[in-house]
Design an enzyme around this catalytic site. Structure first.
Site, PDB file in Angstrom:
ATOM      1  N   GLY A 165      -1.331   0.854  -4.964  1.00  0.00           N
ATOM      2  CA  GLY A 165      -1.867   0.673  -3.608  1.00  0.00           C
ATOM      3  C   GLY A 165      -2.136   1.992  -2.905  1.00  0.00           C
ATOM      4  O   GLY A 165      -3.167   2.152  -2.250  1.00  0.00           O
ATOM      5  N   GLY A 192       3.061   1.557  -2.336  1.00  0.00           N
ATOM      6  CA  GLY A 192       3.433   1.615  -3.753  1.00  0.00           C
ATOM      7  C   GLY A 192       2.478   2.485  -4.545  1.00  0.00           C
ATOM      8  O   GLY A 192       1.597   3.159  -3.992  1.00  0.00           O
ATOM      9  N   ALA A 224       1.441  -6.305  -2.807  1.00  0.00           N
ATOM     10  CA  ALA A 224       2.895  -6.363  -2.613  1.00  0.00           C
ATOM     11  C   ALA A 224       3.489  -7.345  -3.606  1.00  0.00           C
ATOM     12  O   ALA A 224       3.045  -8.488  -3.704  1.00  0.00           O
ATOM     13  CB  ALA A 224       3.220  -6.793  -1.185  1.00  0.00           C
ATOM     14  N   ALA A 225       4.490  -6.907  -4.351  1.00  0.00           N
ATOM     15  CA  ALA A 225       5.094  -7.786  -5.352  1.00  0.00           C
ATOM     16  C   ALA A 225       6.368  -7.153  -5.892  1.00  0.00           C
ATOM     17  O   ALA A 225       6.575  -5.942  -5.802  1.00  0.00           O
ATOM     18  CB  ALA A 225       4.114  -7.996  -6.521  1.00  0.00           C
ATOM     19  N   TYR A 285       8.050 -13.124 -14.159  1.00  0.00           N
ATOM     20  CA  TYR A 285       7.103 -12.237 -13.474  1.00  0.00           C
ATOM     21  C   TYR A 285       5.665 -12.660 -13.779  1.00  0.00           C
ATOM     22  O   TYR A 285       4.837 -12.817 -12.877  1.00  0.00           O
ATOM     23  CB  TYR A 285       7.337 -10.786 -13.907  1.00  0.00           C
ATOM     24  CG  TYR A 285       6.209  -9.841 -13.550  1.00  0.00           C
ATOM     25  CD1 TYR A 285       6.042  -9.387 -12.246  1.00  0.00           C
ATOM     26  CD2 TYR A 285       5.302  -9.405 -14.517  1.00  0.00           C
ATOM     27  CE1 TYR A 285       5.002  -8.529 -11.911  1.00  0.00           C
ATOM     28  CE2 TYR A 285       4.261  -8.544 -14.197  1.00  0.00           C
ATOM     29  CZ  TYR A 285       4.118  -8.110 -12.896  1.00  0.00           C
ATOM     30  OH  TYR A 285       3.076  -7.262 -12.577  1.00  0.00           O
ATOM     31  N   SER A 312      -2.175  -9.454 -13.791  1.00  0.00           N
ATOM     32  CA  SER A 312      -1.570  -8.609 -14.827  1.00  0.00           C
ATOM     33  C   SER A 312      -1.946  -9.060 -16.232  1.00  0.00           C
ATOM     34  O   SER A 312      -2.214 -10.247 -16.471  1.00  0.00           O
ATOM     35  CB  SER A 312      -0.052  -8.679 -14.671  1.00  0.00           C
ATOM     36  OG  SER A 312       0.586  -8.134 -15.790  1.00  0.00           O
ATOM     37  N   GLY A 343       0.799  -1.243   0.000  1.00  0.00           N
ATOM     38  CA  GLY A 343       0.000   0.000   0.000  1.00  0.00           C
ATOM     39  C   GLY A 343       0.821   1.277   0.000  1.00  0.00           C
ATOM     40  O   GLY A 343       0.264   2.366  -0.085  1.00  0.00           O
ATOM     41  N   LYS A 357       2.509 -13.999 -11.442  1.00  0.00           N
ATOM     42  CA  LYS A 357       1.180 -13.365 -11.414  1.00  0.00           C
ATOM     43  C   LYS A 357       0.095 -14.410 -11.687  1.00  0.00           C
ATOM     44  O   LYS A 357      -0.971 -14.411 -11.071  1.00  0.00           O
ATOM     45  CB  LYS A 357       1.110 -12.241 -12.451  1.00  0.00           C
ATOM     46  CG  LYS A 357       1.897 -11.020 -12.081  1.00  0.00           C
ATOM     47  CD  LYS A 357       1.173 -10.202 -11.028  1.00  0.00           C
ATOM     48  CE  LYS A 357       2.020  -9.905  -9.830  1.00  0.00           C
ATOM     49  NZ  LYS A 357       1.289  -9.236  -8.750  1.00  0.00           N
TER      50      LYS A 357
HETATM   51  N1  LIG Z   1       1.612  -0.704 -12.609  1.00  0.00           N
HETATM   52  C1  LIG Z   1       1.079  -1.535 -13.509  1.00  0.00           C
HETATM   53  O1  LIG Z   1       0.828  -1.130 -14.660  1.00  0.00           O
HETATM   54  C2  LIG Z   1       0.751  -2.957 -13.150  1.00  0.00           C
HETATM   55  C3  LIG Z   1       0.334  -3.808 -14.177  1.00  0.00           C
HETATM   56  C4  LIG Z   1       0.036  -5.122 -13.877  1.00  0.00           C
HETATM   57  C5  LIG Z   1       0.088  -5.564 -12.556  1.00  0.00           C
HETATM   58  N2  LIG Z   1       0.500  -4.727 -11.547  1.00  0.00           N
HETATM   59  C6  LIG Z   1       0.533  -5.276 -10.182  1.00  0.00           C
HETATM   60  O2  LIG Z   1      -0.057  -4.340  -9.279  1.00  0.00           O
HETATM   61  C7  LIG Z   1       0.575  -4.429  -8.003  1.00  0.00           C
HETATM   62  C8  LIG Z   1       1.044  -3.060  -7.567  1.00  0.00           C
HETATM   63  O3  LIG Z   1       1.965  -2.576  -8.535  1.00  0.00           O
HETATM   64  P1  LIG Z   1       2.566  -1.104  -8.486  1.00  0.00           P
HETATM   65  O4  LIG Z   1       2.711  -0.669  -9.893  1.00  0.00           O
HETATM   66  O5  LIG Z   1       1.801  -0.273  -7.522  1.00  0.00           O
HETATM   67  O6  LIG Z   1       4.050  -1.433  -7.937  1.00  0.00           O
HETATM   68  P2  LIG Z   1       4.931  -0.693  -6.810  1.00  0.00           P
HETATM   69  O7  LIG Z   1       6.297  -1.286  -6.927  1.00  0.00           O
HETATM   70  O8  LIG Z   1       4.771   0.778  -6.873  1.00  0.00           O
HETATM   71  O9  LIG Z   1       4.261  -1.183  -5.443  1.00  0.00           O
HETATM   72  C9  LIG Z   1       4.522  -2.422  -4.858  1.00  0.00           C
HETATM   73  C10 LIG Z   1       4.728  -2.207  -3.373  1.00  0.00           C
HETATM   74  O10 LIG Z   1       4.973  -3.484  -2.779  1.00  0.00           O
HETATM   75  C11 LIG Z   1       6.007  -3.333  -1.837  1.00  0.00           C
HETATM   76  N3  LIG Z   1       6.660  -4.636  -1.691  1.00  0.00           N
HETATM   77  C12 LIG Z   1       7.499  -5.259  -2.570  1.00  0.00           C
HETATM   78  N4  LIG Z   1       7.923  -6.419  -2.065  1.00  0.00           N
HETATM   79  C13 LIG Z   1       7.351  -6.548  -0.846  1.00  0.00           C
HETATM   80  C14 LIG Z   1       7.415  -7.543   0.171  1.00  0.00           C
HETATM   81  N5  LIG Z   1       8.189  -8.632   0.032  1.00  0.00           N
HETATM   82  N6  LIG Z   1       6.694  -7.364   1.309  1.00  0.00           N
HETATM   83  C15 LIG Z   1       5.944  -6.232   1.482  1.00  0.00           C
HETATM   84  N7  LIG Z   1       5.852  -5.264   0.564  1.00  0.00           N
HETATM   85  C16 LIG Z   1       6.546  -5.414  -0.593  1.00  0.00           C
HETATM   86  C17 LIG Z   1       6.929  -2.275  -2.391  1.00  0.00           C
HETATM   87  O11 LIG Z   1       7.705  -1.639  -1.371  1.00  0.00           O
HETATM   88  C18 LIG Z   1       5.930  -1.316  -3.045  1.00  0.00           C
HETATM   89  O12 LIG Z   1       5.552  -0.274  -2.145  1.00  0.00           O
HETATM   90  C19 LIG Z   1       1.714  -5.443  -8.152  1.00  0.00           C
HETATM   91  O13 LIG Z   1       1.269  -6.688  -7.630  1.00  0.00           O
HETATM   92  C20 LIG Z   1       1.929  -5.526  -9.652  1.00  0.00           C
HETATM   93  O14 LIG Z   1       2.403  -6.809 -10.014  1.00  0.00           O
HETATM   94  C21 LIG Z   1       0.841  -3.434 -11.835  1.00  0.00           C
END
Ligand SMILES: NC(=O)c1ccc[n+]([C@@H]2O[C@H](COP(=O)([O-])OP(=O)(O)OC[C@H]3O[C@@H](n4cnc5c(N)ncnc54)[C@H](O)[C@@H]3O)[C@@H](O)[C@H]2O)c1
Ligand SMILES: [Zn+2]
Length: 378
Positions: free
Chosen positions: A16, A13, A81-82, A186, A126, A11, A190
Site C-alpha cells: 500500500g 503497509g 488492509a488484511a 488466509y 492472492s 496504506g 482472500k
Molecule cells: N506481499 C505479498 O506478496 C502479497 C501476496 C498476496 C496478497 N497480498 C495482499 O496484499 C495486501 C497488502 O499486503 P502487504 O504485503 O502490503 O501487507 P502489510 O502487512 O505490509 O500491510 C497490511 C496493512 O494493513 C494494515 N491492517 C491490518 N489489519 C487492519 C485492520 N483491521 N484495519 C486497518 N488496517 C489494517 C496493517 O497495519 C498494514 O499496514 C494484503 O491484502 C495481502 O493479503 C500480499
C-alpha cells in the site's frame, strides 16, 4: 468524471505505501486508513516512509464509524488492509475471517446502502486462491491436483501427482481460469474478498478488479514479521547470522515480482477499464525455485551462511505456482520491467540502510507451527 480522490486501506503497509507514493506523485489526493497492526508496525507509530502529502487516518476496517465517511468521500477504494500470514491463519481463524472477510463485507455494505461516488474498487487477492498452480500430465493433459496428502510429504515425494493416472506432473504458468482451491484460512478469506467485491461490483455497476498478487518483494516489507513473505524472512535470518530455512528440497517454483512492477499494474487497473470486473494475476511472468532465491540473497549479501534445506514439509504448503500474466498484458498493457537480480539488489541495499532493525522471530513462529501439528512428522 476522472478519479482524483483515492482511499487506500492498509496504506501504511508494504504494498500500500508504495502505491500511495506513486498516486501522490501522479497528483491524486490520497487518504490512508490503517490501524497500525502491531505485528507489522512494531513501533506503534506511522512508519518513517509515510508520505507527507497523503492524509493518514488511524482506524480499523471493521469499524463502520471510521470507515464509512472515508468511503463516501472517495472516488476509488483500494482495499489492502488484511491479516496476511498463511501459517498463522491456520490457528487464528476468528481474527483472519474477521479482519479480511468481514472488513470487506463492511466496505461493500457501505457502498450498496449509502450514496457514494466510488468509480473503481480494487481488492488485494492472492496467488493463494489457486491452491496448487496449473499442471500438465504427459498422459492426461492439463490437470488441477490439490494439496498433497501427508503420507506423500512424509515419504518426501515432493512433486505433484496426476489426480487421474497418479504419475508425476509438470508445473505450467497458472492462468486466471484455473479452477480455484483453498488450502488454508488466509486464502479462503482472500477468495471471499475477491468473490464478494466482484459480485457486488457487477451487480451494482461499480467497476471492480481483484488483483491476484504472486510473491511480491521489495523495500519496506517488514523484516521483523515472521509471518511476512519468504524473501523478507530469509533476509532477516541472514542479517541475524542465521541460515534461511528452506522447506522440502527447495525446488518449489514461484513467481517473484518486484514491488515497482506491482505498482505499475495497480495504476493501470485504476486508470483503465480493460480489467474491470475481472480477477487479474500480477506476477513477473518468470519462474524461479525458492532455493535459488535463498542463494541469491546469500550471494548479494556476501554472506558465508548456506541455506538450510529441511527436507521436511508443512501440511498446508503447495508445491509450485507461477503466474500466467497474459490477461494483465492484454487487457491493461502491463509489461513488467524489473529483473530478479536488479530487484533483489535493491531490496538488500534498503535492508542494509533501513532504520527498522531486522529482529528475527522466525524460530518462535516455527515453534508455534510445530505445537499446532502443522509440520509433517517424519
Ligand atoms: N506481499 C505479498 O506478496 C502479497 C501476496 C498476496 C496478497 N497480498 C495482499 O496484499 C495486501 C497488502 O499486503 P502487504 O504485503 O502490503 O501487507 P502489510 O502487512 O505490509 O500491510 C497490511 C496493512 O494493513 C494494515 N491492517 C491490518 N489489519 C487492519 C485492520 N483491521 N484495519 C486497518 N488496517 C489494517 C496493517 O497495519 C498494514 O499496514 C494484503 O491484502 C495481502 O493479503 C500480499
Ligand atoms: Zn495423468
Amino acid at each position: 468524471m476522472t478519479i482524483q480522490n483515492v482511499l487506500v486501506t492498509g496504506g501504511a503497509g508494504y504494498i500500500g505505501s508504495h502505491l500511495v507514493d506513486e498516486l501522490v506523485s501522479r497528483g491524486y489526493e490520497v487518504t490512508v486508513l490503517d490501524n497500525l497492526e502491531p505485528q507489522v508496525h512494531r513501533s506503534g507509530t506511522w512508519p518513517s516512509y509515510a508520505n507527507p502529502r497523503a492524509r493518514y487516518v488511524r482506524g480499523d476496517v471493521r469499524d463502520r464509524a471510521v470507515f464509512e465517511p472515508l468511503v463516501l468521500d472517495a472516488q476509488a477504494v483500494v482495499h489492502f488492509a488484511a491479516a496476511v500470514s498463511i501459517g498463522q491463519s491456520m490457528y487464528q481463524i476468528d481474527r483472519y475471517v474477521d479482519v479480511n472477510t468481514r472488513g470487506t463485507a463492511l466496505l461493500l455494505d457501505i457502498l450498496v446502502n449509502r450514496p457514494h461516488r466510488v468509480e473503481k474498487l480494487i481488492v488485494a487477492s492472492s496467488i493463494g486462491v489457486y491452491g496448487e498452480g496449473a499442471y500438465e500430465c504427459a498422459t492426461c493433459g492439463p490437470v488441477a491436483p490439490t494439496i498433497r496428502p501427508e503420507t506423500q510429504l512424509a515419504a518426501r515425494d515432493w512433486e505433484q501427482r496426476c489426480p487421474v493416472c497418479h504419475g508425476h506432473v509438470r508445473s505450467v504458468p497458472t492462468p486466471e481460469s484455473k479452477p480455484l482451491w483453498r488450502d488454508n484460512i488466509y486464502s479462503m478469506t482472500k477468495y471471499h474478498q475477491e468473490e464478494m467485491v466482484l459480485l457486488i461490483g457487477r451487480t451494482y455497476g461499480i467497476p471492480a478488479v481483484a488483483a491476484r498478487f504472486f510473491n511480491v518483494y521489495g523495500p519496506r516489507q517488514s523484516l521483523s514479521n515472521p509471518y511476512a513473505g519468504v524473501a523478507a524472512i530469509w533476509l532477516s535470518r541472514l542479517l541475524n547470522g542465521k541460515p534461511p530455512v528452506v522447506f522440502e528440497d527447495g525446488g518449489q517454483l514461484r513467481d517473484f515480482v518486484s514491488i515497482h512492477d506491482v505498482v505499475d499494474c495497480l495504476v493501470l487497473m485504476l486508470e483503465h477499464s480493460g480489467a474491470d470486473y475481472l480477477p487479474v494475476n500480477i506476477g513477473s511472468g518468470g519462474t524461479v525455485t525458492i532455493l535459488d532465491i535463498a542463494r541469491l540473497l546469500k550471494t548479494l549479501l556476501d554472506s558465508p551462511i548456506e541455506p538450510l534445506v529441511t527436507n521436511t514439509g508443512r501440511t498446508f504448503d503447495i508445491r509450485h505456482n507461477t503466474a500466467d500474466i497474459s490477461r494483465a498484458r492484454e487487457t491493461l498493457g502491463y509489461a513488467p520491467k524489473v529483473s530478479l537480480d536488479r530487484g533483489f539488489a535493491e531490496l538488500i541495499e534498503w535492508a542494509k540502510t533501513t532504520p527498522d532493525v531486522a529482529v528475527d522471530f522466525f524460530d518462535a513462529a516455527l515453534e508455534e507451527l510445530q505445537q499446532k501439528g502443522l509440520l509433517v512428522k517424519s
